[in-house]
Each structure stands twice: as C-alpha cells, then as structure tokens.
Write a protein that holds these residues in place. Structure first.
Motif, PDB file in Angstrom:
ATOM      1  N   LEU A  32      -2.542  -4.990  -6.631  1.00 43.80           N
ATOM      2  CA  LEU A  32      -3.000  -3.607  -6.470  1.00 43.80           C
ATOM      3  C   LEU A  32      -4.103  -3.484  -5.428  1.00 43.80           C
ATOM      4  O   LEU A  32      -4.557  -2.381  -5.138  1.00 43.80           O
ATOM      5  CB  LEU A  32      -3.494  -3.061  -7.814  1.00 43.80           C
ATOM      6  CG  LEU A  32      -2.442  -2.957  -8.910  1.00 43.80           C
ATOM      7  CD1 LEU A  32      -3.080  -2.494 -10.215  1.00 43.80           C
ATOM      8  CD2 LEU A  32      -1.323  -2.016  -8.500  1.00 43.80           C
ATOM      9  N   ILE A  33      -4.551  -4.617  -4.885  1.00 45.36           N
ATOM     10  CA  ILE A  33      -5.616  -4.600  -3.887  1.00 45.36           C
ATOM     11  C   ILE A  33      -4.979  -4.839  -2.529  1.00 45.36           C
ATOM     12  O   ILE A  33      -4.254  -5.820  -2.343  1.00 45.36           O
ATOM     13  CB  ILE A  33      -6.674  -5.688  -4.169  1.00 45.36           C
ATOM     14  CG1 ILE A  33      -7.188  -5.562  -5.608  1.00 45.36           C
ATOM     15  CG2 ILE A  33      -7.809  -5.602  -3.161  1.00 45.36           C
ATOM     16  CD1 ILE A  33      -7.984  -6.758  -6.076  1.00 45.36           C
ATOM     17  N   ASP A  34      -5.232  -3.934  -1.587  1.00 51.38           N
ATOM     18  CA  ASP A  34      -4.678  -4.057  -0.238  1.00 51.38           C
ATOM     19  C   ASP A  34      -5.792  -4.165   0.779  1.00 51.38           C
ATOM     20  O   ASP A  34      -6.849  -3.533   0.637  1.00 51.38           O
ATOM     21  CB  ASP A  34      -3.823  -2.827   0.108  1.00 51.38           C
ATOM     22  CG  ASP A  34      -2.593  -2.698  -0.768  1.00 51.38           C
ATOM     23  OD1 ASP A  34      -2.080  -3.732  -1.214  1.00 51.38           O
ATOM     24  OD2 ASP A  34      -2.150  -1.555  -0.998  1.00 51.38           O
ATOM     25  N   CYS A  35      -5.523  -4.913   1.841  1.00 52.18           N
ATOM     26  CA  CYS A  35      -6.466  -5.021   2.957  1.00 52.18           C
ATOM     27  C   CYS A  35      -6.519  -3.675   3.673  1.00 52.18           C
ATOM     28  O   CYS A  35      -5.476  -3.126   4.033  1.00 52.18           O
ATOM     29  CB  CYS A  35      -6.014  -6.118   3.914  1.00 52.18           C
ATOM     30  SG  CYS A  35      -6.990  -6.198   5.431  1.00 52.18           S
ATOM     31  N   PRO A  36      -7.720  -3.119   3.901  1.00 48.80           N
ATOM     32  CA  PRO A  36      -7.807  -1.830   4.581  1.00 48.80           C
ATOM     33  C   PRO A  36      -7.426  -1.920   6.060  1.00 48.80           C
ATOM     34  O   PRO A  36      -7.103  -0.918   6.675  1.00 48.80           O
ATOM     35  CB  PRO A  36      -9.275  -1.429   4.411  1.00 48.80           C
ATOM     36  CG  PRO A  36      -9.992  -2.688   4.112  1.00 48.80           C
ATOM     37  CD  PRO A  36      -9.017  -3.603   3.447  1.00 48.80           C
ATOM     38  N   SER A  37      -7.437  -3.142   6.641  1.00 52.92           N
ATOM     39  CA  SER A  37      -7.108  -3.291   8.056  1.00 52.92           C
ATOM     40  C   SER A  37      -5.611  -3.413   8.308  1.00 52.92           C
ATOM     41  O   SER A  37      -5.085  -2.815   9.236  1.00 52.92           O
ATOM     42  CB  SER A  37      -7.797  -4.531   8.639  1.00 52.92           C
ATOM     43  OG  SER A  37      -9.184  -4.383   8.569  1.00 52.92           O
ATOM     44  N   CYS A  38      -4.917  -4.216   7.468  1.00 55.99           N
ATOM     45  CA  CYS A  38      -3.504  -4.477   7.741  1.00 55.99           C
ATOM     46  C   CYS A  38      -2.575  -4.127   6.585  1.00 55.99           C
ATOM     47  O   CYS A  38      -1.363  -4.179   6.731  1.00 55.99           O
ATOM     48  CB  CYS A  38      -3.311  -5.940   8.137  1.00 55.99           C
ATOM     49  SG  CYS A  38      -3.639  -7.117   6.808  1.00 55.99           S
ATOM     50  N   GLY A  39      -3.121  -3.810   5.414  1.00 55.33           N
ATOM     51  CA  GLY A  39      -2.292  -3.432   4.278  1.00 55.33           C
ATOM     52  C   GLY A  39      -1.751  -4.595   3.466  1.00 55.33           C
ATOM     53  O   GLY A  39      -1.044  -4.390   2.490  1.00 55.33           O
ATOM     54  N   SER A  40      -2.076  -5.824   3.840  1.00 55.60           N
ATOM     55  CA  SER A  40      -1.591  -6.988   3.103  1.00 55.60           C
ATOM     56  C   SER A  40      -2.128  -6.974   1.678  1.00 55.60           C
ATOM     57  O   SER A  40      -3.281  -6.626   1.429  1.00 55.60           O
ATOM     58  CB  SER A  40      -2.051  -8.277   3.796  1.00 55.60           C
ATOM     59  OG  SER A  40      -1.741  -9.402   2.989  1.00 55.60           O
ATOM     60  N   SER A  41      -1.286  -7.373   0.719  1.00 57.65           N
ATOM     61  CA  SER A  41      -1.745  -7.456  -0.665  1.00 57.65           C
ATOM     62  C   SER A  41      -1.973  -8.899  -1.097  1.00 57.65           C
ATOM     63  O   SER A  41      -2.208  -9.166  -2.266  1.00 57.65           O
ATOM     64  CB  SER A  41      -0.745  -6.762  -1.603  1.00 57.65           C
ATOM     65  OG  SER A  41       0.505  -7.412  -1.539  1.00 57.65           O
TER      66      SER A  41
END
Length: 156
Positions: A32-41
């Motif tokens: 449920l946590i995504d990187c704000p830069s690339c969207g990777s989880s």
C-alpha cells in the motif's frame, strides 16, 4: 506516530509517517506504500537515526547522519535535489508563517488546545510543545493538531 525514511527499488528516498511500526509493516506487506517519484511499491526502510526527545527540555537530540542514497543518474539526482529544495523552502515558509502569526504557548499547548476545543477559551492560532502521548490523546479527543515542520538545518 513514527516517521520512517523509505527507499524504493530504484533508489528514490522519501519519508512517511505511520501510526506504529506494525502499521508500517502491515501497509508494506500489502504493497500500500508507493514511491512518490516513480510509483514503485517495492519499498524498504532506509537506514536512519531515531530522533530522541529528552523529558526535561523536550529538545531533540542531534541525529546521526543517514547514509546517502545513490540515484540512477545525475539528471534524476539534480531533479530530486531541486524538488527537495523547493519542498524545504515551502515547509520553512509555512513554519515561519505559523511562528509569526500564532502564540507560542510552550508546554501549555495540550491544555490550551483542549480548552479551545471544548469552548472554555476563545479560539486563536497557537503552537507549542506536546509529547507524542499528549498529541495522541488530543487527536483521540478530536482536537485538530499538526506537527510544526522541522528541517535538518533547524537541528544545528
């Protein structure tokens, strides 16, 4: 609340707040946590030093420096640095506005906020100090509180 420095599989580093370490682990396990830069989880906790607050003065101890994260290339590094500078500038501007336009009630903050919430005193902008337990109790009572932004240069 606990703040973690996180890193995605592509090396982007960011911070996020969680109710507890188990809340982080639950969200991370469910992707449920995504990187704000690339969207990777695909996220992991980065090495970081805890911020320790003394009971006496409630001043944070100086944290140890965190390990730098190497970016994929110079272009993405400079973009992240520019975004970080802009974010820090906006956080500093927000904090300065609050300090300029609100009353510092110091360690009376929990009591003053509670009195305003229940209508015992007139509402006014305030800021001050509260332990994590005091802040949690205020939130549980429905009192709207937010932490005052602090930046690394503030700790020097």
């Amino acid at each position: 609340m606990i703040r973690y420095t996180l890193r995605c599989e592509r090396g982007h580093q960011f911070e996020s707040w969680f109710q507890s370490s188990s809340a982080y682990e639950s969200q991370e396990g469910r992707h449920l946590i995504d990187c704000p830069s690339c969207g990777s989880s695909k996220i992991e906790r980065a090495i970081m030093a805890p911020q320790v607050v003394s009971k006496k003065g409630r001043e944070p101890a100086r944290p140890a420096p965190t390990a730098p994260v190497e970016a994929a290339g110079n272009e993405s590094t400079s973009l992240m640095m520019a975004q970080e500078r802009e974010l820090r500038s906006k956080l500093k501007e927000l904090r300065d506005h609050i300090v300029k336009n609100a009353d510092n009630v110091g360690d009376r903050f929990p009591n003053e906020a509670r009195k305003m919430h229940y209508g015992d005193i007139e509402h006014r902008p305030i800021y001050g100090e509260a332990s994590p337990e005091e802040a949690r109790a205020l939130i549980d009572e429905g009192v709207e509180v937010s932490p005052l932004p602090t930046l690394p240069e503030d700790r020097n």
